[in-house]
Design a protein around this motif. Structure first.
Motif, PDB file in Angstrom:
ATOM      1  N   ILE A   1       0.843  -1.204   0.000  1.00  0.00           N
ATOM      2  CA  ILE A   1       0.000   0.000   0.000  1.00  0.00           C
ATOM      3  C   ILE A   1       0.872   1.246   0.000  1.00  0.00           C
ATOM      4  CG2 ILE A   1      -1.633   1.354   1.384  1.00  0.00           C
ATOM      5  CD1 ILE A   1      -2.843  -1.404   2.243  1.00  0.00           C
ATOM      6  N   ALA A   2       1.896   1.258   0.846  1.00  0.00           N
ATOM      7  CA  ALA A   2       2.809   2.407   0.890  1.00  0.00           C
ATOM      8  C   ALA A   2       3.539   2.576  -0.442  1.00  0.00           C
ATOM      9  CB  ALA A   2       3.801   2.243   2.031  1.00  0.00           C
ATOM     10  N   LEU A   3       3.899   1.464  -1.088  1.00  0.00           N
ATOM     11  CA  LEU A   3       4.563   1.515  -2.393  1.00  0.00           C
ATOM     12  C   LEU A   3       3.623   2.105  -3.451  1.00  0.00           C
ATOM     13  CD1 LEU A   3       7.088   0.810  -4.049  1.00  0.00           C
ATOM     14  CD2 LEU A   3       6.155  -1.480  -4.353  1.00  0.00           C
ATOM     15  N   GLN A   4       2.376   1.707  -3.418  1.00  0.00           N
ATOM     16  CA  GLN A   4       1.391   2.259  -4.352  1.00  0.00           C
ATOM     17  C   GLN A   4       1.222   3.760  -4.104  1.00  0.00           C
ATOM     18  OE1 GLN A   4      -2.472   0.428  -4.228  1.00  0.00           O
ATOM     19  NE2 GLN A   4      -3.140   1.458  -6.082  1.00  0.00           N
ATOM     20  N   ASN A   5       1.151   4.169  -2.839  1.00  0.00           N
ATOM     21  CA  ASN A   5       1.045   5.599  -2.510  1.00  0.00           C
ATOM     22  C   ASN A   5       2.262   6.368  -3.018  1.00  0.00           C
ATOM     23  OD1 ASN A   5      -1.395   5.156  -1.278  1.00  0.00           O
ATOM     24  ND2 ASN A   5      -0.555   5.130   0.792  1.00  0.00           N
ATOM     25  N   SER A   6       3.436   5.766  -2.881  1.00  0.00           N
ATOM     26  CA  SER A   6       4.669   6.403  -3.343  1.00  0.00           C
ATOM     27  C   SER A   6       4.644   6.591  -4.861  1.00  0.00           C
ATOM     28  CB  SER A   6       5.871   5.556  -2.931  1.00  0.00           C
ATOM     29  OG  SER A   6       7.045   6.034  -3.496  1.00  0.00           O
ATOM     30  N   MET A   7       4.164   5.584  -5.566  1.00  0.00           N
ATOM     31  CA  MET A   7       4.094   5.678  -7.027  1.00  0.00           C
ATOM     32  C   MET A   7       3.062   6.727  -7.460  1.00  0.00           C
ATOM     33  SD  MET A   7       4.418   1.704  -8.102  1.00  0.00           S
ATOM     34  CE  MET A   7       5.997   0.875  -8.108  1.00  0.00           C
ATOM     35  N   LEU A   8       1.934   6.796  -6.744  1.00  0.00           N
ATOM     36  CA  LEU A   8       0.930   7.817  -7.049  1.00  0.00           C
ATOM     37  C   LEU A   8       1.479   9.211  -6.769  1.00  0.00           C
ATOM     38  CD1 LEU A   8      -2.304   6.147  -5.629  1.00  0.00           C
ATOM     39  CD2 LEU A   8      -1.721   6.513  -8.038  1.00  0.00           C
ATOM     40  N   TYR A   9       2.201   9.363  -5.666  1.00  0.00           N
ATOM     41  CA  TYR A   9       2.802  10.653  -5.329  1.00  0.00           C
ATOM     42  C   TYR A   9       3.789  11.071  -6.421  1.00  0.00           C
ATOM     43  CZ  TYR A   9       5.468  14.198  -2.823  1.00  0.00           C
ATOM     44  OH  TYR A   9       6.094  15.359  -2.460  1.00  0.00           O
ATOM     45  N   ARG A  10       4.569  10.121  -6.900  1.00  0.00           N
ATOM     46  CA  ARG A  10       5.539  10.400  -7.969  1.00  0.00           C
ATOM     47  C   ARG A  10       4.822  10.894  -9.226  1.00  0.00           C
ATOM     48  NH1 ARG A  10      10.428  11.470  -9.801  1.00  0.00           N
ATOM     49  NH2 ARG A  10      11.076  10.332 -11.617  1.00  0.00           N
ATOM     50  N   ARG A  11       3.679  10.291  -9.546  1.00  0.00           N
ATOM     51  CA  ARG A  11       2.919  10.722 -10.726  1.00  0.00           C
ATOM     52  C   ARG A  11       2.366  12.134 -10.553  1.00  0.00           C
ATOM     53  NH1 ARG A  11      -1.245   6.876 -13.168  1.00  0.00           N
ATOM     54  NH2 ARG A  11      -0.977   8.370 -14.834  1.00  0.00           N
ATOM     55  N   VAL A  12       2.020  12.503  -9.317  1.00  0.00           N
ATOM     56  CA  VAL A  12       1.456  13.825  -9.051  1.00  0.00           C
ATOM     57  C   VAL A  12       2.510  14.921  -9.198  1.00  0.00           C
ATOM     58  CG1 VAL A  12       0.514  15.284  -7.195  1.00  0.00           C
ATOM     59  CG2 VAL A  12      -0.425  13.013  -7.605  1.00  0.00           C
ATOM     60  N   ILE A  13       3.739  14.631  -8.793  1.00  0.00           N
ATOM     61  CA  ILE A  13       4.771  15.682  -8.779  1.00  0.00           C
ATOM     62  C   ILE A  13       5.632  15.707 -10.033  1.00  0.00           C
ATOM     63  CG2 ILE A  13       4.850  15.748  -6.266  1.00  0.00           C
ATOM     64  CD1 ILE A  13       7.542  14.219  -6.462  1.00  0.00           C
TER      65      ILE A  13
ATOM     66  N   ASP B   1       5.793  15.517 -14.482  1.00  0.00           N
ATOM     67  CA  ASP B   1       5.088  15.642 -15.747  1.00  0.00           C
ATOM     68  C   ASP B   1       5.170  14.308 -16.483  1.00  0.00           C
ATOM     69  OD1 ASP B   1       3.906  17.344 -17.956  1.00  0.00           O
ATOM     70  OD2 ASP B   1       5.713  16.551 -18.935  1.00  0.00           O
ATOM     71  N   ASP B   2       4.049  13.817 -17.001  1.00  0.00           N
ATOM     72  CA  ASP B   2       4.031  12.520 -17.684  1.00  0.00           C
ATOM     73  C   ASP B   2       4.922  12.480 -18.921  1.00  0.00           C
ATOM     74  OD1 ASP B   2       2.324  11.411 -15.848  1.00  0.00           O
ATOM     75  OD2 ASP B   2       0.516  11.795 -17.029  1.00  0.00           O
ATOM     76  N   LEU B   3       4.966  13.558 -19.658  1.00  0.00           N
ATOM     77  CA  LEU B   3       5.712  13.586 -20.907  1.00  0.00           C
ATOM     78  C   LEU B   3       7.216  13.708 -20.682  1.00  0.00           C
ATOM     79  CD1 LEU B   3       5.641  13.608 -23.985  1.00  0.00           C
ATOM     80  CD2 LEU B   3       5.351  16.092 -23.892  1.00  0.00           C
ATOM     81  N   THR B   4       7.622  14.664 -19.868  1.00  0.00           N
ATOM     82  CA  THR B   4       9.055  14.944 -19.693  1.00  0.00           C
ATOM     83  C   THR B   4       9.682  14.219 -18.515  1.00  0.00           C
ATOM     84  OG1 THR B   4       8.635  16.855 -18.280  1.00  0.00           O
ATOM     85  CG2 THR B   4       8.760  17.248 -20.672  1.00  0.00           C
ATOM     86  N   GLN B   5       8.852  13.711 -17.598  1.00  0.00           N
ATOM     87  CA  GLN B   5       9.317  13.083 -16.368  1.00  0.00           C
ATOM     88  C   GLN B   5      10.090  14.054 -15.477  1.00  0.00           C
ATOM     89  OE1 GLN B   5       8.373   9.983 -15.275  1.00  0.00           O
ATOM     90  NE2 GLN B   5       7.036  10.195 -17.044  1.00  0.00           N
ATOM     91  N   LEU B   6       9.898  15.349 -15.687  1.00  0.00           N
ATOM     92  CA  LEU B   6      10.493  16.381 -14.836  1.00  0.00           C
ATOM     93  C   LEU B   6       9.476  16.774 -13.771  1.00  0.00           C
ATOM     94  CD1 LEU B   6      12.087  18.652 -17.576  1.00  0.00           C
ATOM     95  CD2 LEU B   6      13.252  16.993 -16.117  1.00  0.00           C
ATOM     96  N   TYR B   7      10.001  17.355 -12.665  1.00  0.00           N
ATOM     97  CA  TYR B   7       9.094  17.812 -11.621  1.00  0.00           C
ATOM     98  C   TYR B   7       8.196  18.923 -12.140  1.00  0.00           C
ATOM     99  CZ  TYR B   7      11.819  15.253  -8.161  1.00  0.00           C
ATOM    100  OH  TYR B   7      12.441  14.270  -7.442  1.00  0.00           O
ATOM    101  N   THR B   8       6.963  18.974 -11.638  1.00  0.00           N
ATOM    102  CA  THR B   8       6.032  20.030 -12.023  1.00  0.00           C
ATOM    103  C   THR B   8       6.457  21.350 -11.395  1.00  0.00           C
ATOM    104  OG1 THR B   8       4.591  19.619 -10.138  1.00  0.00           O
ATOM    105  CG2 THR B   8       4.089  18.417 -12.182  1.00  0.00           C
ATOM    106  N   ARG B   9       5.983  22.415 -11.968  1.00  0.00           N
ATOM    107  CA  ARG B   9       6.304  23.750 -11.459  1.00  0.00           C
ATOM    108  C   ARG B   9       5.826  23.908 -10.024  1.00  0.00           C
ATOM    109  NH1 ARG B   9       6.582  29.417 -13.344  1.00  0.00           N
ATOM    110  NH2 ARG B   9       6.975  30.469 -11.377  1.00  0.00           N
TER     111      ARG B   9
END
Length: 193
Positions: free
Chosen positions: A152-164, A166-174
């Motif tokens: 569960i914690a691993l899934q939360n970590s992966m979701l957090y990574r997706r939130v912060i 950008d899907d296209l560039t894989q760079l952090y969001t502004r």
């Protein structure tokens, strides 16, 4: 288990989560060494993520380690989705892909699946190089619960990574960069006082 769950759920980054979970389960089970292997993004390969040997931690691909654990056991854990316990590798002839204890292999081994949506996305591999039968079937209820909390914690970590990121560039969001910058400025001011 309640304390472990709270500790794991505070970890948002993958490296922090893997470090925390590997340290916790190693200490509880008296494991001398541990590895974390996750499915690669392509879904076919396994990516070696972390190594813990006694109290030392290292991250990402570590050359010279892969021959010291049973890739067959890891593969079997991925396929069967169950905790595997090997009491004594010296009397188990089926583990031909693991080195002897003298060459860095483990004496007793446990492999714990990390499951997400009924699919194994990773495993935690622990061994003790000195003691036979260090891991036993009586520990399976604890390991099952630990695996569920870690997953569960691993899934939360992966979701957090997706939130912060950008899907296209894989760079952090502004927004994430601005929040991190503000936090670092706050810490700097606090430390300067």
């Amino acid at each position: 288990l309640n304390s472990i769950s709270h500790i794991l759920n505070r970890s948002l980054t993958l490296s922090e989560l893997l470090e925390t979970s590997l340290n916790l389960v190693s200490k509880v089970l008296n494991a001398e060494r541990g590895f974390v292997v996750l499915n690669h993004l392509n879904g076919k390969d396994h990516q070696f993520f972390a190594l813990r040997h006694l109290n030392d931690l290292a991250w990402s691909d570590i050359e010279g380690v892969k021959q010291n654990y049973s890739q067959a056991l890891v593969q079997r854990c991925f396929e069967q989705n169950k905790i595997l316990i090997i009491g004594d590798t010296e009397v188990n002839a089926a583990l031909s892909d693991i080195n002897s204890v003298e060459s860095g292999g483990g004496r007793s081994i446990v492999v714990i699946p990390l499951v997400q949506d009924d699919k194994v996305i990773g495993v935690i591999y622990l061994d003790n190089q000195q003691l036979p039968h260090n891991f036993n079937p009586e520990q399976i209820p604890f390991l099952t619960t630990f695996s569920a909390h870690t997953s569960i914690a691993l899934q939360n970590s992966m979701l957090y990574r997706r939130v912060i990121t950008d899907d296209l560039t894989q760079l952090y969001t502004r927004q994430h960069v601005d929040e991190e910058l503000a936090e670092q400025i706050r810490r700097s001011k606090t430390n300067a006082q």
